[in-house]
Design an enzyme around this catalytic site. Structure first.
Site, mmCIF file in Angstrom:
data_model
loop_
_atom_site.group_PDB
_atom_site.id
_atom_site.type_symbol
_atom_site.label_atom_id
_atom_site.label_comp_id
_atom_site.label_asym_id
_atom_site.label_seq_id
_atom_site.Cartn_x
_atom_site.Cartn_y
_atom_site.Cartn_z
ATOM 1 N N GLN A 232 -31.046 22.833 85.953
ATOM 2 C CA GLN A 232 -30.427 22.782 84.621
ATOM 3 C C GLN A 232 -31.183 21.882 83.646
ATOM 4 O OE1 GLN A 232 -26.259 21.936 85.089
ATOM 5 N NE2 GLN A 232 -25.719 24.080 84.978
ATOM 6 N N TYR B 70 -24.436 36.091 84.775
ATOM 7 C CA TYR B 70 -24.886 36.751 83.549
ATOM 8 C C TYR B 70 -24.110 38.037 83.302
ATOM 9 C CZ TYR B 70 -28.758 33.595 83.396
ATOM 10 O OH TYR B 70 -29.501 32.459 83.322
HETATM 11 P P1 NAD Z 1 -27.656 35.462 77.046
HETATM 12 O O1 NAD Z 1 -28.372 34.814 75.896
HETATM 13 O O2 NAD Z 1 -28.406 36.364 77.943
HETATM 14 O O3 NAD Z 1 -26.397 36.307 76.478
HETATM 15 C C1 NAD Z 1 -25.545 35.773 75.498
HETATM 16 C C2 NAD Z 1 -24.137 36.229 75.744
HETATM 17 O O4 NAD Z 1 -23.980 37.629 75.427
HETATM 18 C C3 NAD Z 1 -23.650 36.086 77.181
HETATM 19 O O5 NAD Z 1 -22.568 35.168 77.212
HETATM 20 C C4 NAD Z 1 -23.193 37.493 77.559
HETATM 21 O O6 NAD Z 1 -22.043 37.502 78.392
HETATM 22 C C5 NAD Z 1 -22.915 38.078 76.197
HETATM 23 N N1 NAD Z 1 -22.800 39.556 76.133
HETATM 24 C C6 NAD Z 1 -23.465 40.511 76.829
HETATM 25 N N2 NAD Z 1 -23.009 41.750 76.492
HETATM 26 C C7 NAD Z 1 -22.060 41.561 75.541
HETATM 27 C C8 NAD Z 1 -21.232 42.441 74.807
HETATM 28 N N3 NAD Z 1 -21.269 43.761 74.978
HETATM 29 N N4 NAD Z 1 -20.367 41.900 73.920
HETATM 30 C C9 NAD Z 1 -20.284 40.565 73.722
HETATM 31 N N5 NAD Z 1 -21.048 39.683 74.399
HETATM 32 C C10 NAD Z 1 -21.925 40.170 75.298
HETATM 33 O O7 NAD Z 1 -26.950 34.381 77.967
HETATM 34 P P2 NAD Z 1 -26.987 32.791 77.950
HETATM 35 O O8 NAD Z 1 -26.153 32.298 76.837
HETATM 36 O O9 NAD Z 1 -28.385 32.299 78.018
HETATM 37 O O10 NAD Z 1 -26.288 32.459 79.340
HETATM 38 C C11 NAD Z 1 -25.077 33.098 79.682
HETATM 39 C C12 NAD Z 1 -24.396 32.341 80.785
HETATM 40 O O11 NAD Z 1 -25.233 32.150 81.908
HETATM 41 C C13 NAD Z 1 -23.972 30.934 80.429
HETATM 42 O O12 NAD Z 1 -22.896 30.822 79.596
HETATM 43 C C14 NAD Z 1 -23.716 30.401 81.822
HETATM 44 O O13 NAD Z 1 -22.500 30.829 82.324
HETATM 45 C C15 NAD Z 1 -24.833 31.022 82.605
HETATM 46 N N6 NAD Z 1 -25.890 30.006 82.755
HETATM 47 C C16 NAD Z 1 -25.936 29.332 83.935
HETATM 48 C C17 NAD Z 1 -26.872 28.318 84.087
HETATM 49 C C18 NAD Z 1 -26.948 27.515 85.351
HETATM 50 O O14 NAD Z 1 -27.722 26.630 85.462
HETATM 51 N N7 NAD Z 1 -26.184 27.831 86.347
HETATM 52 C C19 NAD Z 1 -27.779 28.011 83.089
HETATM 53 C C20 NAD Z 1 -27.703 28.744 81.925
HETATM 54 C C21 NAD Z 1 -26.760 29.743 81.762
#
Ligand code: NAD
Length: 379
Positions: free
Chosen positions: A127, A228
């Site tokens: 992270q 994701y």
């Molecule tokens: P991203 O930029 O790939 O996507 C942005 C958002 O778009 C996501 O929340 C996704 O659910 C949403 N999305 C996809 N299809 C959609 C739709 N049809 N309508 C509305 N929203 C839609 O993702 P991100 O923000 O980089 O990361 C998403 C999640 O991944 C985080 O919130 C977290 O839960 C997880 N994450 C985990 C770690 C870790 O270390 N474990 C690190 C980073 C992120």
């Protein structure tokens, strides 16, 4: 190791890969640091600050590439830059390897060990190295400021002697890292905020920030094992678009952040839907580089349609260069320390190092990239 930090040369890129406050920790780890003249100037870090921290400041990029055996950058190098890297040097930075075959060819020829910061696995252990999260935080924040600047209204509810001003209504599509930060920023400015994301866990996160979650029946398999969003069925997207359309006549700003890893961003707003919005409303499409959540979005430009501005913003993190550089540099140094723990050599079997490593020993080593570039998986 001799760590080199060149000045970024891509138009609009104001970030720098290492900030002066992180020079001393690298020197304490036994490395030396070389910085190109004015590398940090657009992010408000002067040459004197780097010198005072113990870095050697050199005049030109070619001086730097000749002297360094690890190059830290923000943007993927141009071919011209990579051609100057020392043979068998190491690169750490964004690399966009799935769309940069020519650059990878140079890395392979020069036997450069190339690490792509955006390929670091998003696991809990990594992270502190997660540039996608840190840059999305900046982007989510700035997207709301862009909208607030463009729209001819104020965000907060104001009760004044000159009458009551109702709050602006902001709709956030996609509440991952950028979306949640956009919600928090719009709330701080006093807007009424609504949001939607298909991942079930997000509902509570949205509510905890004081925003309204747009309720609809969520698909059971919206999420991958890694947390994701999956690509959703056309039937679900149709229902989602109907729910969004019902909100649009009352919304002043839409911030689009919806993305699905490795796919084109889902289209959630059509031209007809944009016509439902009031004259003067604003859409900021953070998914512009992945094709956009609005079908009218054009990456890098602002389009007007039926009185609505659709801002197809790209590389927004670079417009907040001080904090974006600080966060990025911290991610990079955390990765470097993982790569060379107490002076030891990198362990290429480690999940984080293996995931981020794209080229090594004169070949593309990353399976995903090999397959994407048509080189086939390795046995
Ligand atoms: P991203 O930029 O790939 O996507 C942005 C958002 O778009 C996501 O929340 C996704 O659910 C949403 N999305 C996809 N299809 C959609 C739709 N049809 N309508 C509305 N929203 C839609 O993702 P991100 O923000 O980089 O990361 C998403 C999640 O991944 C985080 O919130 C977290 O839960 C997880 N994450 C985990 C770690 C870790 O270390 N474990 C690190 C980073 C992120």
């Amino acid at each position: 190791m001799k760590i080199g930090v060149p000045k970024e040369i891509i138009d609009g890129e104001a970030r720098v890969a290492l900030t002066p406050s992180l020079v001393a920790p690298l020197i304490n780890d036994g490395h030396s640091v070389i910085v190109q003249h004015d590398a940090g100037i657009l992010a408000s870090f002067s040459n004197d600050q780097y010198s005072a921290a113990g870095a050697k400041v050199v005049a030109t990029a070619s001086d730097l590439f000749a002297a360094a055996n690890i190059i830290l950058k923000v943007q993927p190098p141009t071919k011209l830059e990579a051609d100057q890297f020392s043979k068998e040097s190491t690169y750490v930075g964004f690399l966009a390897p799935l769309t940069n075959a020519d650059l990878l060819r140079v890395f392979v020829e020069r036997r450069v060990t190339g690490f792509s910061m955006e390929f670091i696995p998003r696991i809990t252990r990594a992270q502190s190295m997660d540039v996608l999260s840190s840059m999305s935080t900046v982007t989510g924040y700035k997207s709301v400021l862009l909208a607030a600047d463009r729209i001819g209204k104020m965000f907060p509810l104001l009760m004044t002697a000159a009458g009551t001003v109702p709050p602006a209504t902001v709709l956030i599509l996609g509440a991952g890292v950028a979306g949640l930060q956009a919600i928090a920023t719009a709330k701080r400015l006093g807007a009424k905020v609504e949001a939607f994301d298909p991942r079930p866990a997000v509902r509570e996160q949205v509510k905890s920030l004081g925003a309204m979650f747009i309720e609809m029946e969520l698909p059971e398999d919206a999420e991958t094992e890694g947390g994701y969003a999956k690509e959703l069925s056309p039937e679900f997207i149709k229902k989602e678009m109907e729910a969004i359309a019902s909100r649009l006549p009352k919304v002043d700003v839409v911030i689009c952040t919806a993305q699905v890893f490795g796919k084109r961003a889902p289209i959630l707003l059509t031209a007809d839907m944009v016509k439902l919005m009031r004259h003067g409303s604003v859409i900021v499409d953070l998914a512009a580089e992945q094709g956009g959540n609005c079908e009218l979005t054009k990456a890098g430009v602002t389009v007007e349609h039926a009185g609505v501005s659709i801002i197809g913003t790209v590389n927004l993190a670079a417009t907040v260069p001080v904090d974006a550089s600080q966060m990025y540099a911290r991610n990079v140094i955390n990765f470097l320390r993982h790569l060379y723990p107490k002076g030891a050599s990198p362990d290429f079997n480690d999940e984080i190092i293996k995931g981020a490593c794209i080229t090594r020993n004169g070949e593309i080593t990353n399976e995903l990239v090999r397959i994407a570039l048509g080189q086939g998986g390795r046995k």
